[in-house]
Write an enzyme that holds these catalytic residues in place. Structure first.
Site, PDB file in Angstrom:
ATOM      1  N   LYS A  97       0.880  -1.167   0.000  1.00 43.59           N
ATOM      2  CA  LYS A  97       0.000   0.000   0.000  1.00 43.59           C
ATOM      3  C   LYS A  97       0.917   1.216   0.000  1.00 43.59           C
ATOM      4  O   LYS A  97       1.620   1.474   0.975  1.00 43.59           O
ATOM      5  CB  LYS A  97      -0.910   0.008   1.228  1.00 43.59           C
ATOM      6  N   GLY A 105      -8.005   9.738   9.809  1.00 46.90           N
ATOM      7  CA  GLY A 105      -8.341   9.855  11.219  1.00 46.90           C
ATOM      8  C   GLY A 105      -9.419  10.854  11.573  1.00 46.90           C
ATOM      9  O   GLY A 105      -9.763  11.009  12.746  1.00 46.90           O
ATOM     10  N   ALA A 109      -9.364   5.895   4.303  1.00 49.35           N
ATOM     11  CA  ALA A 109      -9.175   7.066   5.178  1.00 49.35           C
ATOM     12  C   ALA A 109     -10.417   7.947   5.256  1.00 49.35           C
ATOM     13  O   ALA A 109     -11.101   8.188   4.262  1.00 49.35           O
ATOM     14  CB  ALA A 109      -7.982   7.903   4.750  1.00 49.35           C
ATOM     15  N   GLY A 110     -10.681   8.414   6.473  1.00 48.02           N
ATOM     16  CA  GLY A 110     -11.714   9.411   6.695  1.00 48.02           C
ATOM     17  C   GLY A 110     -13.079   8.898   7.091  1.00 48.02           C
ATOM     18  O   GLY A 110     -13.966   9.682   7.435  1.00 48.02           O
ATOM     19  N   ASN A 131      -9.052   1.900   9.851  1.00 45.24           N
ATOM     20  CA  ASN A 131      -8.161   1.670  10.982  1.00 45.24           C
ATOM     21  C   ASN A 131      -8.678   2.425  12.196  1.00 45.24           C
ATOM     22  O   ASN A 131      -9.250   1.853  13.116  1.00 45.24           O
ATOM     23  CB  ASN A 131      -6.720   2.068  10.650  1.00 45.24           C
ATOM     24  N   THR A 132      -8.524   3.755  12.179  1.00 40.18           N
ATOM     25  CA  THR A 132      -8.882   4.571  13.339  1.00 40.18           C
ATOM     26  C   THR A 132     -10.323   4.363  13.787  1.00 40.18           C
ATOM     27  O   THR A 132     -10.599   4.303  14.993  1.00 40.18           O
ATOM     28  CB  THR A 132      -8.658   6.060  13.021  1.00 40.18           C
TER      29      THR A 132
END
Length: 262
Positions: A97, A158, A185-186, A207-208
């Protein structure tokens, strides 16, 4: 089923391994979500502040999920290429990635360096999944460089804002109909993941939203269900939105006083 570089995966969810409260919670979250891949970085600290060592690698192997190394933290082409080559040796995989950050505040990808790094890595035999913006032209350049799939962001890493540029993402999906697009992301809520899947995106990387939630294990399950539901809705063909009401019940046999002539 998700297909990337001619390889098929049973899930459309990819899960990051950073910032979980404990290694055990990470392992349970992965087992609950059953993702296609789990991402890991050579440059980040592991769970509970431990460095990526043999114990962390053993934990990842125990999950039985393929590993997708990333180049998180890299800010130059040479740095990203070197990190990718090291990751290939450590994790014994050609998957990478590709992350190349151009701004420390927004963590926005540097798409110019991203294209250059992608060209180098693809020539070196890597299967590159580039973390990019939703910019159509930048995405085309990455495809020209040899990338067979893209990972556009929904919002800065995040933030949990969801798809802040919905129009641009939908244009990207429409203009690149044959390219696997994974939102990366986001995203902060399962409903946001379901939304982008309903738009026709091929997968979601998180992830976050999972690792920093109050209960990562249950949140992992919630996202897994949301991704599956969103894809099913897309494949089923949702009804189009209308400005005018339309009755769903049949009008045959309605009372005569409801007729237009009465």
């Amino acid at each position: 089923m998700l297909t990337l570089y001619s390889e098929t995966f049973p899930s459309r969810l990819l899960l990051g391994t950073a910032a979980y409260p404990t290694p055990e919670i990470l392992k349970q979250s992965v087992r609950t979500a059953r993702p296609a891949m789990i991402t890991v970085s050579l440059r980040r600290a592991g769970c509970g502040g431990e460095a990526h060592g043999q114990g962390f690698w053993s934990l990842l192997q125990e999950t039985g999920v393929p590993v997708l190394p990333n180049t998180a933290g890299c800010q130059s082409v040479q740095e990203a290429v070197t990190t990718a080559q090291m990751a290939r040796e450590v994790f014994e995989t050609d998957w990478i990635k590709l992350e190349l950050i151009g701004d420390d505040d927004t963590l926005q990808p540097d798409v110019f360096q991203l294209v250059e790094a992608a060209e180098i890595l693809i020539k070196d035999g890597f299967k590159v999944l580039p973390y990019c913006t939703e910019d159509l032209i930048a995405c085309r350049r990455l495809l020209d460089a040899g990338c067979q799939a893209l990972m556009p962001w929904a919002a800065p890493i995040g933030t949990g804002l969801g798809a802040v540029h919905a129009y641009a993402l939908n244009v990207l999906r429409e203009r690149l109909p044959d390219t696997p697009l994974i939102i990366d992301a986001g995203l902060g809520l399962p409903s946001q993941a379901a939304q982008v899947m309903e738009w026709g995106f091929d997968g979601v990387l998180l992830n976050t939203a999972v690792s920093r939630s109050g209960d990562p294990v249950n949140m992992a399950r919630a996202f897994a269900l949301a991704v599956e539901s969103g894809r099913l809705a897309f494949e089923a063909g949702p009804v189009e939105a209308r400005d005018k009401a339309q009755a769903s019940t049949p009008t045959v046999g309605q009372p005569f006083w409801h007729s237009a002539e009465y």
